[in-house]
Design a protein around this motif. Sequence first.
Motif, PDB file in Angstrom:
ATOM      1  N   ASN A   1       0.831  -1.191   0.000  1.00  0.00           N
ATOM      2  CA  ASN A   1       0.000   0.000   0.000  1.00  0.00           C
ATOM      3  C   ASN A   1       0.873   1.250   0.000  1.00  0.00           C
ATOM      4  O   ASN A   1       1.729   1.411   0.868  1.00  0.00           O
ATOM      5  CB  ASN A   1      -0.918  -0.004   1.227  1.00  0.00           C
ATOM      6  N   VAL A   2       0.619   2.123  -0.949  1.00  0.00           N
ATOM      7  CA  VAL A   2       1.394   3.353  -1.086  1.00  0.00           C
ATOM      8  C   VAL A   2       1.378   4.159   0.209  1.00  0.00           C
ATOM      9  O   VAL A   2       2.383   4.758   0.584  1.00  0.00           O
ATOM     10  CB  VAL A   2       0.846   4.201  -2.259  1.00  0.00           C
ATOM     11  N   GLN A   3       0.284   4.142   0.895  1.00  0.00           N
ATOM     12  CA  GLN A   3       0.178   4.946   2.116  1.00  0.00           C
ATOM     13  C   GLN A   3       1.051   4.420   3.251  1.00  0.00           C
ATOM     14  O   GLN A   3       1.291   5.128   4.216  1.00  0.00           O
ATOM     15  CB  GLN A   3      -1.280   5.034   2.549  1.00  0.00           C
ATOM     16  N   ASP A   4       1.537   3.178   3.147  1.00  0.00           N
ATOM     17  CA  ASP A   4       2.431   2.625   4.166  1.00  0.00           C
ATOM     18  C   ASP A   4       3.898   2.908   3.878  1.00  0.00           C
ATOM     19  O   ASP A   4       4.752   2.675   4.729  1.00  0.00           O
ATOM     20  CB  ASP A   4       2.242   1.105   4.277  1.00  0.00           C
ATOM     21  N   ALA A   5       4.208   3.384   2.683  1.00  0.00           N
ATOM     22  CA  ALA A   5       5.603   3.610   2.293  1.00  0.00           C
ATOM     23  C   ALA A   5       6.216   4.735   3.116  1.00  0.00           C
ATOM     24  O   ALA A   5       5.577   5.744   3.391  1.00  0.00           O
ATOM     25  CB  ALA A   5       5.691   3.929   0.811  1.00  0.00           C
ATOM     26  N   ARG A   6       7.479   4.548   3.481  1.00  0.00           N
ATOM     27  CA  ARG A   6       8.192   5.537   4.271  1.00  0.00           C
ATOM     28  C   ARG A   6       9.471   6.011   3.592  1.00  0.00           C
ATOM     29  O   ARG A   6      10.231   6.783   4.161  1.00  0.00           O
ATOM     30  CB  ARG A   6       8.524   4.970   5.655  1.00  0.00           C
ATOM     31  N   SER A   7       9.730   5.536   2.376  1.00  0.00           N
ATOM     32  CA  SER A   7      10.945   5.951   1.673  1.00  0.00           C
ATOM     33  C   SER A   7      10.722   5.842   0.168  1.00  0.00           C
ATOM     34  O   SER A   7       9.802   5.160  -0.300  1.00  0.00           O
ATOM     35  CB  SER A   7      12.126   5.056   2.080  1.00  0.00           C
ATOM     36  N   LEU A   8      11.573   6.520  -0.588  1.00  0.00           N
ATOM     37  CA  LEU A   8      11.510   6.397  -2.044  1.00  0.00           C
ATOM     38  C   LEU A   8      11.833   4.973  -2.473  1.00  0.00           C
ATOM     39  O   LEU A   8      11.254   4.468  -3.440  1.00  0.00           O
ATOM     40  CB  LEU A   8      12.476   7.376  -2.706  1.00  0.00           C
ATOM     41  N   ALA A   9      12.741   4.318  -1.755  1.00  0.00           N
ATOM     42  CA  ALA A   9      13.077   2.933  -2.093  1.00  0.00           C
ATOM     43  C   ALA A   9      11.847   2.031  -1.985  1.00  0.00           C
ATOM     44  O   ALA A   9      11.628   1.169  -2.843  1.00  0.00           O
ATOM     45  CB  ALA A   9      14.197   2.425  -1.193  1.00  0.00           C
ATOM     46  N   GLU A  10      11.029   2.233  -0.966  1.00  0.00           N
ATOM     47  CA  GLU A  10       9.811   1.447  -0.825  1.00  0.00           C
ATOM     48  C   GLU A  10       8.812   1.787  -1.932  1.00  0.00           C
ATOM     49  O   GLU A  10       8.152   0.909  -2.475  1.00  0.00           O
ATOM     50  CB  GLU A  10       9.185   1.666   0.549  1.00  0.00           C
ATOM     51  N   MET A  11       8.705   3.074  -2.260  1.00  0.00           N
ATOM     52  CA  MET A  11       7.813   3.486  -3.351  1.00  0.00           C
ATOM     53  C   MET A  11       8.286   2.892  -4.675  1.00  0.00           C
ATOM     54  O   MET A  11       7.490   2.423  -5.471  1.00  0.00           O
ATOM     55  CB  MET A  11       7.744   5.008  -3.448  1.00  0.00           C
ATOM     56  N   TRP A  12       9.610   2.912  -4.910  1.00  0.00           N
ATOM     57  CA  TRP A  12      10.165   2.334  -6.128  1.00  0.00           C
ATOM     58  C   TRP A  12       9.849   0.840  -6.195  1.00  0.00           C
ATOM     59  O   TRP A  12       9.453   0.336  -7.245  1.00  0.00           O
ATOM     60  CB  TRP A  12      11.669   2.574  -6.229  1.00  0.00           C
TER      61      TRP A  12
END
Length: 128
Positions: free
Chosen positions: A3-14
């Motif tokens: 889930n995008v809303q759980d991401a905490r870094s660009l690496a996680e978003m990537w």
Amino acid sequence: MTNVQDARSLAEMWAMFRAGAIPPHVPDYQLDSMRDAFYGGAWAFSLLLTHALSRGGAEGIVKMLDTLHDEINDHTMATVRAVRISSDEAEKVLAIVKHGMPLTETEEAYIRTLLARDDDEEPPNAVQ
């Protein structure tokens, strides 16, 4: 993480973007280019945010975000206009979008309008 809303870094978003938008067996050069573009977009956003903050504080940031929202809507409409998909495919697209980013009822209705539109129709006004 899914889930995008759980991401905490660009690496996680990537990692989420790669898993959801890039076929698993793309050539390394293509994956590298996509990652460079992803991080380049993040870098550009951070510059816009920094400049907006230095020029106008919170009001500058709100104005910048409104401008970006309009640009994203314009890009989305141009992309949707270029793609012809069936109603079943449209529902799949909407499900993918909703999985990664929960939508308001207004945003979902807007996307449904875009996906259901004939190519000859003018795009609806951007969702606000």
